[in-house]
Structure formats: C-alpha cells, structure tokens
Design a protein around this motif. Structure first.
Motif, PDB file in Angstrom:
ATOM      1  N   PRO A   6       1.951  -9.541  -1.025  1.00 44.15           N
ATOM      2  CA  PRO A   6       3.393  -9.562  -1.268  1.00 44.15           C
ATOM      3  C   PRO A   6       4.034  -8.230  -0.909  1.00 44.15           C
ATOM      4  N   HIS A   7       5.348  -8.178  -1.024  1.00 44.57           N
ATOM      5  CA  HIS A   7       6.129  -6.942  -0.897  1.00 44.57           C
ATOM      6  C   HIS A   7       5.951  -6.259   0.452  1.00 44.57           C
ATOM      7  N   THR A   8       5.792  -7.045   1.488  1.00 40.67           N
ATOM      8  CA  THR A   8       5.580  -6.466   2.818  1.00 40.67           C
ATOM      9  C   THR A   8       6.880  -5.951   3.439  1.00 40.67           C
ATOM     10  N   THR A   9       8.005  -6.158   2.745  1.00 40.79           N
ATOM     11  CA  THR A   9       9.266  -5.587   3.250  1.00 40.79           C
ATOM     12  C   THR A   9       9.481  -4.168   2.746  1.00 40.79           C
ATOM     13  N   TYR A  10       8.667  -3.718   1.798  1.00 35.62           N
ATOM     14  CA  TYR A  10       8.797  -2.340   1.304  1.00 35.62           C
ATOM     15  C   TYR A  10       8.384  -1.380   2.422  1.00 35.62           C
ATOM     16  N   PRO A  11       9.105  -0.278   2.595  1.00 34.66           N
ATOM     17  CA  PRO A  11       8.740   0.676   3.653  1.00 34.66           C
ATOM     18  C   PRO A  11       7.412   1.365   3.359  1.00 34.66           C
ATOM     19  N   VAL A  12       6.635   1.605   4.404  1.00 31.05           N
ATOM     20  CA  VAL A  12       5.361   2.326   4.287  1.00 31.05           C
ATOM     21  C   VAL A  12       5.526   3.657   5.007  1.00 31.05           C
ATOM     22  N   ALA A  13       5.767   4.716   4.244  1.00 30.81           N
ATOM     23  CA  ALA A  13       5.958   6.038   4.850  1.00 30.81           C
ATOM     24  C   ALA A  13       4.636   6.616   5.350  1.00 30.81           C
ATOM     25  N   ASP A  14       3.549   6.296   4.657  1.00 32.45           N
ATOM     26  CA  ASP A  14       2.232   6.827   4.997  1.00 32.45           C
ATOM     27  C   ASP A  14       1.209   5.744   4.650  1.00 32.45           C
ATOM     28  N   LYS A  15       0.337   5.419   5.580  1.00 31.22           N
ATOM     29  CA  LYS A  15      -0.654   4.368   5.343  1.00 31.22           C
ATOM     30  C   LYS A  15      -1.533   4.675   4.139  1.00 31.22           C
ATOM     31  N   ARG A  16      -1.660   5.958   3.801  1.00 33.62           N
ATOM     32  CA  ARG A  16      -2.473   6.333   2.647  1.00 33.62           C
ATOM     33  C   ARG A  16      -1.846   5.890   1.330  1.00 33.62           C
ATOM     34  N   GLU A  17      -0.557   5.490   1.371  1.00 35.27           N
ATOM     35  CA  GLU A  17       0.075   4.943   0.173  1.00 35.27           C
ATOM     36  C   GLU A  17      -0.494   3.569  -0.187  1.00 35.27           C
ATOM     37  N   LEU A  18      -1.112   2.910   0.784  1.00 37.68           N
ATOM     38  CA  LEU A  18      -1.578   1.541   0.599  1.00 37.68           C
ATOM     39  C   LEU A  18      -2.953   1.507  -0.055  1.00 37.68           C
ATOM     40  N   CYS A  19      -3.201   0.436  -0.805  1.00 36.83           N
ATOM     41  CA  CYS A  19      -4.533   0.177  -1.330  1.00 36.83           C
ATOM     42  C   CYS A  19      -5.511   0.109  -0.159  1.00 36.83           C
ATOM     43  N   ILE A  20      -6.687   0.685  -0.323  1.00 39.05           N
ATOM     44  CA  ILE A  20      -7.648   0.742   0.783  1.00 39.05           C
ATOM     45  C   ILE A  20      -8.021  -0.656   1.286  1.00 39.05           C
ATOM     46  N   LEU A  21      -7.958  -1.663   0.417  1.00 42.82           N
ATOM     47  CA  LEU A  21      -8.285  -3.026   0.848  1.00 42.82           C
ATOM     48  C   LEU A  21      -7.173  -3.643   1.679  1.00 42.82           C
ATOM     49  N   ALA A  22      -5.952  -3.098   1.533  1.00 40.29           N
ATOM     50  CA  ALA A  22      -4.811  -3.637   2.278  1.00 40.29           C
ATOM     51  C   ALA A  22      -4.600  -2.930   3.611  1.00 40.29           C
ATOM     52  N   ARG A  23      -5.116  -1.731   3.756  1.00 38.71           N
ATOM     53  CA  ARG A  23      -4.838  -0.933   4.966  1.00 38.71           C
ATOM     54  C   ARG A  23      -5.231  -1.626   6.263  1.00 38.71           C
ATOM     55  N   PRO A  24      -6.375  -2.337   6.314  1.00 39.90           N
ATOM     56  CA  PRO A  24      -6.732  -2.993   7.586  1.00 39.90           C
ATOM     57  C   PRO A  24      -5.728  -4.046   8.052  1.00 39.90           C
ATOM     58  N   PHE A  25      -4.831  -4.482   7.162  1.00 43.79           N
ATOM     59  CA  PHE A  25      -3.838  -5.489   7.545  1.00 43.79           C
ATOM     60  C   PHE A  25      -2.531  -4.849   8.033  1.00 43.79           C
ATOM     61  N   ALA A  30       3.375  -2.366  11.109  1.00 44.48           N
ATOM     62  CA  ALA A  30       3.681  -3.774  10.836  1.00 44.48           C
ATOM     63  C   ALA A  30       2.473  -4.432  10.177  1.00 44.48           C
ATOM     64  N   TRP A  31       2.742  -5.492   9.403  1.00 46.65           N
ATOM     65  CA  TRP A  31       1.677  -6.249   8.753  1.00 46.65           C
ATOM     66  C   TRP A  31       1.183  -7.352   9.692  1.00 46.65           C
ATOM     67  N   GLY A  32      -0.142  -7.467   9.801  1.00 47.31           N
ATOM     68  CA  GLY A  32      -0.720  -8.481  10.676  1.00 47.31           C
ATOM     69  C   GLY A  32      -1.878  -9.192  10.005  1.00 47.31           C
ATOM     70  N   PHE A  56       0.505  -1.841  -2.522  1.00 45.63           N
ATOM     71  CA  PHE A  56       0.669  -0.476  -3.019  1.00 45.63           C
ATOM     72  C   PHE A  56      -0.055  -0.313  -4.356  1.00 45.63           C
ATOM     73  N   SER A  57      -0.304   0.939  -4.724  1.00 46.51           N
ATOM     74  CA  SER A  57      -0.920   1.194  -6.020  1.00 46.51           C
ATOM     75  C   SER A  57       0.062   0.876  -7.140  1.00 46.51           C
ATOM     76  N   VAL A  58      -0.473   0.595  -8.314  1.00 47.93           N
ATOM     77  CA  VAL A  58       0.367   0.374  -9.486  1.00 47.93           C
ATOM     78  C   VAL A  58       1.160   1.643  -9.788  1.00 47.93           C
ATOM     79  N   ASN A  59       0.567   2.806  -9.496  1.00 53.56           N
ATOM     80  CA  ASN A  59       1.281   4.080  -9.680  1.00 53.56           C
ATOM     81  C   ASN A  59       2.593   4.073  -8.899  1.00 53.56           C
ATOM     82  N   TYR A  60       2.543   3.528  -7.678  1.00 49.33           N
ATOM     83  CA  TYR A  60       3.733   3.457  -6.830  1.00 49.33           C
ATOM     84  C   TYR A  60       4.802   2.589  -7.477  1.00 49.33           C
TER      85      TYR A  60
END
Length: 347
Positions: A6-25, A30-32, A56-60
């Motif tokens: 979900p929430h793929t419309t949220y901006p991603v300023a840095d890929k490191r903000e993403l959960c490591i399991l989500a980064r490959p997508f 863009a999300w693929g 994103f992390s719950v912290n985010y």
C-alpha cells in the motif's frame, strides 16, 4: 507469491527509507513487479495478495503523523482477511500503537516488554562472504582441541565512553517520559562497548579457550577514508573466518549485527541473550545453531563454550558450519524471509 504494497503514492526521497523487503519492488523511482523473479510478484489489489507488506517503517508513519493510515489499513485487512507486515527500525526498542492484523517485524526491543504482534527480524546484509572471499560456498574447518573464539569490534573499559553511552539511554528515556510517563518500553542503561570488554575478559581462559580478539577504541576503528573502511572491513571478516566461534552481544540497540554476519560466514555465534527477539522463533530452533548464553550466566562463558566444544562431535561441528551458512542464505535473506512469511503467515 503475491504481495500487496500500500501507500505507493507516498514520495520516496531515499530508497533506504523503505523496508528492506520492499526495496526490490522499487526501482527507477517507481514501483514495479520486483527483482525476485516470476515466483514473487507485487499485485495492485489487496484481495489478490497472499499478504500485505508496508513499504515504510512504522517509525516513518509515526514521524509523519500517519498512524491513522495504519488503522485504516488494518480495517482493510479485516475486510479482505489478510495479514500485514510492517518494519520497525532504529536502535532503540520503542513501542508503537498496535493493530490486530498488522505484525511488527523488528530487530530492537525487548521480548518481555512487547506483545505477540512484535516478531524478530534479521539485519539485512549483502553476501559479504561471497564479495570478499570470492566464494559461493564455505569450506568448513575441522574441530581442534581448543575452541577459537573471535571478536573484532568496539570494546573498551573507558569510563568516559561508558558514561556517554549511559547518557544516551537516559536521554531517550527522558524523551519517552514526556511523551507518556506510564509507558512500559524503557531502555535499560547499557554501555555496549564496556559490556563487550567485560564479556571478552570472561573468555580469557588459556587452558580451555584460544582467543582471537581485536579490540577497537571506536566504532569501525574510527575509519574516515574509503581505504580505511575497506581495510577494517577485511580485518573484521577475516577475524570471523579465522575463528570457530564468535562472541555476539547487543550494541546500542538490543540486537547484534555480528550475530547475522557470523551465520553468513558459516561460523558458530556465541549468542548472549539480553531479552532479544530472534527471527522466526516458532520455526527455527535457535539453540541448535548457536552457543546460547543467558545474560545472568555471562561470567561462565568460557566454561559454557568449552563444554559445548567438548560435547560436539567432529562431524556435527563441520555440519553446523554448513547449516549456519545455509540458514542465513536460504532463510534470513530478503527472498528467504518473504518465503517464511508466506509459509507461516501467522508469525
């Protein structure tokens, strides 16, 4: 395996903000469908998914004032009878608002303080064994008369550094107190570099133990340049490679990166349990992969390791090295973790 993010419309300023399991997508901003291959796909509709993965992390979500988004997602999961998984990052083991359909995956935190909706999560690592030593598979070593315990890292009896680390815990607890004085998730006062030095001193038993210790006065030996970082990284992994067992205890957060690096290298962690959450505890019998030391027994560490080494057969010693490397590669990698989540889906 079909995953809804979900929430793929949220901006991603840095890929490191993403959960490591989500980064490959997420690639090329863009999300693929991801890079795992055809057996693992991202789907656009929750109803089509095996499970839900928050990007994103719950912290985010907490920092951005978006906890209500988690509540809404939980309601959607109830409607479609799906489980969701979210990652909590950071060294300090904060508690966050919980929702029955969302499982929190976290490295930090204290097992006794947390509900069953919080599960252990491994540190995300590249295969440094393969990268540094240019090998895919380890070559296990045979059992010798004395166990060789390795450690390379920040460990010091410095009073100044000890007080600085305790002050960080006090500052964090003060911040939490002003948020909610009745909360349960307080950080114990723990000076990791000092406690590591004490543990290493408990290992010094030349009649029963061979030690292979490199003491650092600073994290990563205070490396400032790329050349220094490369040199100290090689020293670090060479120390693990040249040891049978590796001392693994928490750092600033209540988890050990070295624990997962030791498994990656096909060595045997000496796991000092400080009320930790470990990944997939319902499935993995962790005590079969490590020398397990409860914190209260830490002064007996040399004797416990020596006894373990005496009891294990030559064949089992070799097999354990192979099993630990296999565990890291097949289960604790990003692809392996997604497979475990799909298999259990009740973690």
């Amino acid at each position: 395996m079909k995953i809804f993010i979900p929430h793929t419309t949220y901006p991603v300023a840095d890929k490191r903000e993403l959960c490591i399991l989500a980064r490959p997508f997420f690639a090329d901003n863009a999300w693929g469908e991801g890079t795992f291959g055809p057996e693992i796909k991202r789907v656009e509709v929750m109803a089509d998914a095996d499970f839900v993965l928050l990007p994103f992390s719950v912290n985010y979500y907490a920092k951005e004032g978006k906890i209500k988004e988690l509540e809404a997602l939980n309601n959607d999961c109830v409607q479609w009878q799906k489980k969701a998984y979210a990652y909590i990052g950071g060294d300090f083991g904060m508690a966050f608002p919980e929702f029955p359909q969302i499982t929190y995956l976290r490295m930090s935190g204290f097992k006794s303080q947390l509900s069953g909706l919080n599960k252990g999560f491994p540190v995300g690592l590249s295969d440094h064994f393969q990268r540094i030593f240019q090998q895919e598979s380890i070559t296990p070593v045979g059992k010798k008369q004395l166990p060789a315990i390795g450690f390379c890292g920040h460990a010091t009896f410095s009073t100044v550094k000890r007080l600085k680390e305790i002050a960080k815990c006090l500052k964090e607890n003060g911040r939490r107190f002003f948020q909610d004085p009745f909360r349960r998730d307080w950080e114990p006062l723990f000076a990791s570099a000092y406690e590591r030095a004490k543990l290493l001193s408990f290992c010094e038993d030349p009649l029963h133990i061979k030690t292979n210790f490199i003491y650092r006065d600073n994290y990563r030996a205070g490396a400032q340049t790329e050349a220094d970082r490369d040199r100290t990284t090689l020293e670090y992994y060479s120390n693990i490679a040249q040891s049978d067992y590796v001392l693994c205890v928490r750092g600033a957060g209540n988890f050990s990166v070295r624990f997962y690096e030791t498994l990656m290298m096909g060595k045997i962690p000496i796991f000092v349990n400080t009320d930790c959450l470990l990944p997939f505890e319902e499935t993995i019998d962790w005590k079969k992969h490590v020398v397990w030391i409860e914190w209260k027994d830490r002064e007996k560490i040399a004797q416990i390791v020596s006894d373990f080494h005496t009891r294990i057969s030559d064949e089992a010693f070799v097999e354990l090295q192979l099993e630990n490397r296999k565990l890291w590669k097949e289960t604790l990698s990003a692809k392996g973790m997604l497979g475990m989540i799909q298999e259990k889906n009740d973690l």
